[in-house]
Write a protein that holds these residues in place. Structure first.
Motif, PDB file in Angstrom:
ATOM      1  N   THR A  66       0.821  -1.226   0.000  1.00 36.84           N
ATOM      2  CA  THR A  66       0.000   0.000   0.000  1.00 36.84           C
ATOM      3  C   THR A  66       0.847   1.265   0.000  1.00 36.84           C
ATOM      4  O   THR A  66       0.301   2.372  -0.117  1.00 36.84           O
ATOM      5  CB  THR A  66      -0.927   0.010   1.225  1.00 36.84           C
ATOM      6  OG1 THR A  66      -0.127  -0.031   2.422  1.00 36.84           O
ATOM      7  CG2 THR A  66      -1.862  -1.192   1.201  1.00 36.84           C
ATOM      8  N   ASP A  67       2.175   1.118   0.190  1.00 42.81           N
ATOM      9  CA  ASP A  67       3.092   2.260   0.200  1.00 42.81           C
ATOM     10  C   ASP A  67       2.771   3.243   1.325  1.00 42.81           C
ATOM     11  O   ASP A  67       2.976   4.442   1.196  1.00 42.81           O
ATOM     12  CB  ASP A  67       3.058   2.984  -1.158  1.00 42.81           C
ATOM     13  CG  ASP A  67       4.261   3.921  -1.316  1.00 42.81           C
ATOM     14  OD1 ASP A  67       5.318   3.619  -0.727  1.00 42.81           O
ATOM     15  OD2 ASP A  67       4.128   4.952  -2.009  1.00 42.81           O
ATOM     16  N   LEU A  68       2.247   2.719   2.439  1.00 44.06           N
ATOM     17  CA  LEU A  68       1.946   3.564   3.590  1.00 44.06           C
ATOM     18  C   LEU A  68       3.127   3.556   4.555  1.00 44.06           C
ATOM     19  O   LEU A  68       3.672   2.498   4.874  1.00 44.06           O
ATOM     20  CB  LEU A  68       0.690   3.059   4.308  1.00 44.06           C
ATOM     21  CG  LEU A  68       0.242   3.884   5.532  1.00 44.06           C
ATOM     22  CD1 LEU A  68      -0.276   5.251   5.093  1.00 44.06           C
ATOM     23  CD2 LEU A  68      -0.831   3.135   6.322  1.00 44.06           C
ATOM     24  N   GLU A  69       3.519   4.755   4.989  1.00 40.26           N
ATOM     25  CA  GLU A  69       4.599   4.849   5.967  1.00 40.26           C
ATOM     26  C   GLU A  69       4.154   4.174   7.269  1.00 40.26           C
ATOM     27  O   GLU A  69       3.023   4.377   7.727  1.00 40.26           O
ATOM     28  CB  GLU A  69       4.953   6.316   6.243  1.00 40.26           C
ATOM     29  CG  GLU A  69       5.610   7.023   5.078  1.00 40.26           C
ATOM     30  CD  GLU A  69       6.975   6.441   4.753  1.00 40.26           C
ATOM     31  OE1 GLU A  69       7.673   6.019   5.706  1.00 40.26           O
ATOM     32  OE2 GLU A  69       7.337   6.384   3.562  1.00 40.26           O
ATOM     33  N   PRO A  70       5.021   3.365   7.902  1.00 35.31           N
ATOM     34  CA  PRO A  70       4.614   2.599   9.096  1.00 35.31           C
ATOM     35  C   PRO A  70       4.106   3.470  10.237  1.00 35.31           C
ATOM     36  O   PRO A  70       3.248   3.037  11.007  1.00 35.31           O
ATOM     37  CB  PRO A  70       5.904   1.872   9.489  1.00 35.31           C
ATOM     38  CG  PRO A  70       6.705   1.809   8.244  1.00 35.31           C
ATOM     39  CD  PRO A  70       6.392   3.065   7.483  1.00 35.31           C
ATOM     40  N   ASN A  71       4.635   4.700  10.358  1.00 31.95           N
ATOM     41  CA  ASN A  71       4.234   5.525  11.489  1.00 31.95           C
ATOM     42  C   ASN A  71       2.796   6.021  11.388  1.00 31.95           C
ATOM     43  O   ASN A  71       2.259   6.609  12.338  1.00 31.95           O
ATOM     44  CB  ASN A  71       5.180   6.720  11.637  1.00 31.95           C
ATOM     45  CG  ASN A  71       5.203   7.604  10.412  1.00 31.95           C
ATOM     46  OD1 ASN A  71       5.510   7.142   9.315  1.00 31.95           O
ATOM     47  ND2 ASN A  71       4.881   8.871  10.581  1.00 31.95           N
ATOM     48  N   PHE A  72       2.129   5.774  10.239  1.00 30.61           N
ATOM     49  CA  PHE A  72       0.728   6.164  10.098  1.00 30.61           C
ATOM     50  C   PHE A  72      -0.204   4.980  10.356  1.00 30.61           C
ATOM     51  O   PHE A  72      -1.407   5.074  10.108  1.00 30.61           O
ATOM     52  CB  PHE A  72       0.463   6.736   8.704  1.00 30.61           C
ATOM     53  CG  PHE A  72       1.162   8.042   8.455  1.00 30.61           C
ATOM     54  CD1 PHE A  72       0.919   9.141   9.257  1.00 30.61           C
ATOM     55  CD2 PHE A  72       2.109   8.172   7.438  1.00 30.61           C
ATOM     56  CE1 PHE A  72       1.577  10.339   9.047  1.00 30.61           C
ATOM     57  CE2 PHE A  72       2.768   9.356   7.218  1.00 30.61           C
ATOM     58  CZ  PHE A  72       2.501  10.459   8.026  1.00 30.61           C
ATOM     59  N   LEU A  73       0.351   3.871  10.875  1.00 29.02           N
ATOM     60  CA  LEU A  73      -0.460   2.702  11.198  1.00 29.02           C
ATOM     61  C   LEU A  73      -0.320   2.397  12.689  1.00 29.02           C
ATOM     62  O   LEU A  73       0.785   2.330  13.223  1.00 29.02           O
ATOM     63  CB  LEU A  73      -0.013   1.483  10.390  1.00 29.02           C
ATOM     64  CG  LEU A  73      -0.693   0.149  10.752  1.00 29.02           C
ATOM     65  CD1 LEU A  73      -2.196   0.220  10.493  1.00 29.02           C
ATOM     66  CD2 LEU A  73      -0.068  -1.004   9.971  1.00 29.02           C
ATOM     67  N   GLU A  74      -1.468   2.214  13.338  1.00 32.09           N
ATOM     68  CA  GLU A  74      -1.493   1.851  14.750  1.00 32.09           C
ATOM     69  C   GLU A  74      -2.269   0.549  14.900  1.00 32.09           C
ATOM     70  O   GLU A  74      -3.398   0.434  14.431  1.00 32.09           O
ATOM     71  CB  GLU A  74      -2.159   2.956  15.574  1.00 32.09           C
ATOM     72  CG  GLU A  74      -2.233   2.667  17.059  1.00 32.09           C
ATOM     73  CD  GLU A  74      -2.869   3.810  17.833  1.00 32.09           C
ATOM     74  OE1 GLU A  74      -3.940   3.597  18.423  1.00 32.09           O
ATOM     75  OE2 GLU A  74      -2.307   4.925  17.808  1.00 32.09           O
ATOM     76  N   LEU A  75      -1.646  -0.422  15.561  1.00 28.96           N
ATOM     77  CA  LEU A  75      -2.284  -1.712  15.782  1.00 28.96           C
ATOM     78  C   LEU A  75      -2.811  -1.770  17.214  1.00 28.96           C
ATOM     79  O   LEU A  75      -2.056  -1.548  18.167  1.00 28.96           O
ATOM     80  CB  LEU A  75      -1.290  -2.847  15.538  1.00 28.96           C
ATOM     81  CG  LEU A  75      -0.679  -2.900  14.133  1.00 28.96           C
ATOM     82  CD1 LEU A  75       0.306  -4.060  14.035  1.00 28.96           C
ATOM     83  CD2 LEU A  75      -1.758  -3.024  13.066  1.00 28.96           C
TER      84      LEU A  75
END
Length: 738
Positions: free
Chosen positions: A571-580
């Motif tokens: 998805t080419d999303l930067e990891p810091n914009f994902l919260e699990l």
């Protein structure tokens, strides 16, 4: 030759003999004198120490070459008195010492002199009287420069003073232990133990150390003395002078003290810390409302009983209890009454137990009994006892409340041989008892299990729904309460049924969890949320963090980290914009949790604990987990402004998070009072219906854009309203303005 001739020659011969002998004697004395003079000259000239001769008035007569070390030549000092070379403060004492030598008394002393450049030099001098023919004619001075030694000695004294000051004024206790005796303690150790200095030095360790800890203390001491370990740190309990028990932590190492082996160490009083740890552990293992063991404690206890029962070939029973109509009572009479009811129910349940068994609050209105060494017959008797105990009304706030239980029974090993299966089967039996009219019990059977067919049918429908792309995501915005900015969104899965419409996750998530379908569903939700967040960024929306729930089954999948990494790449999303978001229950397996969370953190994603404070409490391990954020469960927020208990819990969670340097967000914020309360407690992030219900991706995008434009407009107008309805049809609102 005549006799007369002989008479004349004899005196002449004697004379010559005398003359010859005298010459030989004079020659021998001359040689000895020359040799002694050479000895003296060598001693004087080649001596590395400075040698100076003085007359009786203190004037310098001669000096050897070593005087060059002070920068002087012989011509510089000859015929001059010694007084100008002495530092004024030392002159009186030096003169007295010189006069002692003049009076025939050799003397050694130290003083300071000036060198050729006027710099002070430290010397050690020995004055010796010079005797000639038994009379004192002058004074020898043998001088050794000790400037370097003096500086070293001064530094040593200063270092010792600093060390002593540091030790004497230390905030930790310090001791030296040698040959079974305490040789030294500092004032702080006296404060810690309550003993005077002299009292401690006379104590024997066995007199003050707790008997159970004494062997361990001796073992650690022996390890140091015998060089098994270079240093050691350990804890032990001791009795203060007032016989109050305290817990100490000591760090020790081996030293040489007065030529013998000894141990030097530091001591800190960790009694408060230990008590706090006990309290935290107790809180982690017990339900705060009822004070019963919680699910985490119950699981640990059950695992031990399970292992013991396997080894000894014994039965044990599980009773799973749910209160009938509790939700209706809670909703109708309020949470305060509901909490009081749960507390009194817990008391009656505890009174049903014997010493071997335990009862736990599993969560909500569910309780679980663990009955070791119990077969089916005894389990039935216990179920009847519980039903009888709860049959009497509860008198709460002037109300007589009648509550009944539904109880499911499972027996080891017939109905399960591990924690999950035996609890699950007791749960299935409980629902069967509830379906049969409540206030009853049921023992798990295969027939009861077969009645779960409806769940299997739902599972099949879920599989079809996954294949037909019937699931959608809705997004609930998360706000910064101080800046009024949307900082993120929680992605929530919904089932868009072609006939029934939008189905709540409460209806299908449990079956999805049980069946394992939650894994492909969760992966779909994660990928879709990342795709949507990237699309919003490309559309020009301010970057936000998207929060996605991770189920327990997902979390314990061996390829979870690889799956997340793959989705981020695709998805080419930067990891810091994902919260699990994980739940507390997932942290029960501590080692696996830490390993998985660290691997996810290495990817750069954020980790939060959802519904914090409910179910499995992990306070005991929270400090070990790489957590970015705690999410306060809405059940606490709902009554936080009206219920003192909930308010206290919320405050404690926020304060704990701040101390641990973990962010905290509140969910279920529905009123302006909630917002004000959270701000007063420095909780900066929140989500809930006060701001917006979960909305579609399109509505979320429109709402964010409207909010951005509105905030920009407010800044330009230099006036921001307290509440601004941005999009009534989408229920996306700005919180109280900063």
């Amino acid at each position: 030759m005549t006799s007369l001739d002989y008479i004349v020659l004899i005196p002449i011969a004697v004379f010559f003999l005398i003359i010859t002998s005298f010459k030989r004697k004079i020659s021998g004395q001359s040689e000895a004198l020359q040799l002694n003079e050479q000895y003296y000259k060598s001693l004087f000239e080649q001596n590395p120490d400075i040698i100076i001769t003085f007359d009786l008035e203190g004037k310098i007569l001669n000096a050897n070459k070593a005087v060059d070390a002070l920068g002087y030549s012989l011509d510089d000092i000859r015929h001059k008195p010694f007084t100008p070379f002495i530092v004024p403060e030392e002159l009186e004492e030096t003169s007295l010492n010189f006069n002692k030598a003049v009076n025939g008394e050799p003397v050694t002393y130290e003083c300071e002199i000036f060198d050729h450049k006027g710099r002070k030099r430290d010397i050690a001098a020995t004055n010796i009287p010079i005797y000639i023919n038994g009379k004192i004619t002058g004074v020898y001075a043998i001088i050794k420069e000790i400037t370097v030694q003096k500086k070293a000695q001064k530094k040593l004294i200063e270092a010792e003073a600093k060390y002593r000051s540091l030790v004497e004024n230390s905030l930790v206790g310090v001791y030296i232990y040698q040959n079974g005796k305490i040789m030294y303690v500092n004032p702080r150790l006296c404060e810690i133990t309550g003993y005077r200095h002299d009292e401690i030095l006379s104590l024997n360790l066995e007199d003050v150390i707790a008997p159970k800890d004494y062997p361990s203390v001796l073992e650690n001491i022996n390890k140091l003395i015998t060089n098994v370990e270079a240093t050691t740190t350990y804890q032990f309990r001791m009795f203060r002078k007032d016989r109050v028990s305290i817990t100490l932590e000591t760090y020790g190492s081996k030293i040489d003290y007065n030529g013998k082996d000894a141990i030097i160490g530091t001591v800190i009083d960790i009694t408060k810390r230990k008590n706090n740890e006990k309290m935290i552990k107790y809180m982690a293992y017990h339900d705060q409302l009822t004070d019963l063991p919680n699910r985490h404690y119950f699981k640990e206890k059950l695992e031990k009983v399970l292992n013991t029962s396997k080894q000894q070939n014994e039965n044990f029973a599980i009773l799973f209890l749910d209160l009938d109509r509790f939700k209706a009572i809670n909703d109708f009479m309020g949470h305060e009454v509901g909490d009081l009811l749960l507390t009194e129910v817990a008391e009656r349940l505890k009174n049903c137990m014997d010493e071997k068994g335990m009862v736990s609050r599993f969560g909500g209105d569910e309780f679980c009994f663990l009955l070791p060494e119990t077969n089916e017959k005894r389990a039935v008797l216990m179920a009847k006892r519980v039903i009888t105990a709860l049959s009497s009304p509860f008198h709460i706030n002037h109300h007589d409340i009648l509550i009944t239980p539904s109880i499911g029974i499972s027996i080891f090993p017939e109905h399960g041989e591990d924690f999950n299966s035996i609890i699950k089967n007791a749960d299935i039996a409980m629902y069967y008892a509830k379906d049969r009219g409540k206030n009853n019990f049921a023992i798990f059977t295969k027939e009861i299990k077969n009645q779960s067919q409806n769940e299997l049918e739902l599972e099949m429908k879920l599989r079809n729904a996954l294949e037909r792309n019937e699931f959608i995501l809705q997004f609930q915005p998360q706000f910064n309460l101080e800046t009024n900015q949307i900082i993120g969104a929680e992605a929530l899965i919904r089932w868009q049924h072609p006939e029934k419409g939008l189905i709540s996750p409460n209806e299908f998530i449990p079956v999805a969890e049980e069946s394992g379908l939650i894994i492909p569903m969760g992966e779909w939700a994660l990928r879709t949320a990342c795709q949507q967040n990237k699309a919003w960024q490309l559309a020009g929306l301010p970057p936000i963090t998207i929060a996605v729930n991770i189920s327990a089954k997902q979390f314990f999948q061996s390829n979870l980290v690889e799956t997340v990494e793959k989705i981020l790449f695709e998805t080419d999303l930067e990891p810091n914009f994902l919260e699990l978001e994980i739940t507390e229950s997932m942290t029960m397996d501590v080692e696996h949790s830490i390993s998985t969370l660290l691997a996810l953190k290495d990817l750069g994603v954020k980790i939060s604990i959802d519904d914090f404070g409910t179910g499995y409490s992990s306070l005991n391990y929270l400090k070990r987990f790489p957590i970015d954020k705690l999410k306060i469960d809405q059940s606490f927020i709902r009554e936080s402004t009206t219920d003192a208990n909930d308010q206290t819990i919320v405050k404690a969670i926020i304060l704990m998070a701040h101390f641990l340097k973990i962010k905290v967000i509140a969910e279920g914020v529905e009123t302006e009072d909630h917002v004000s309360f959270l701000l007063s407690q420095h909780c900066k992030e929140a989500q809930g219906y006060y701001f917006s219900k979960p909305v579609s991706a399109g509505d979320f995008e429109t709402g964010v854009q409207s909010l951005t434009d509105s905030v920009q407009g407010n800044r330009e107008c230099q006036s921001v309203p307290k509440r601004h309805e941005i999009s009534p049809e989408r229920e996306l609102r700005v919180p109280v303005s900063a």
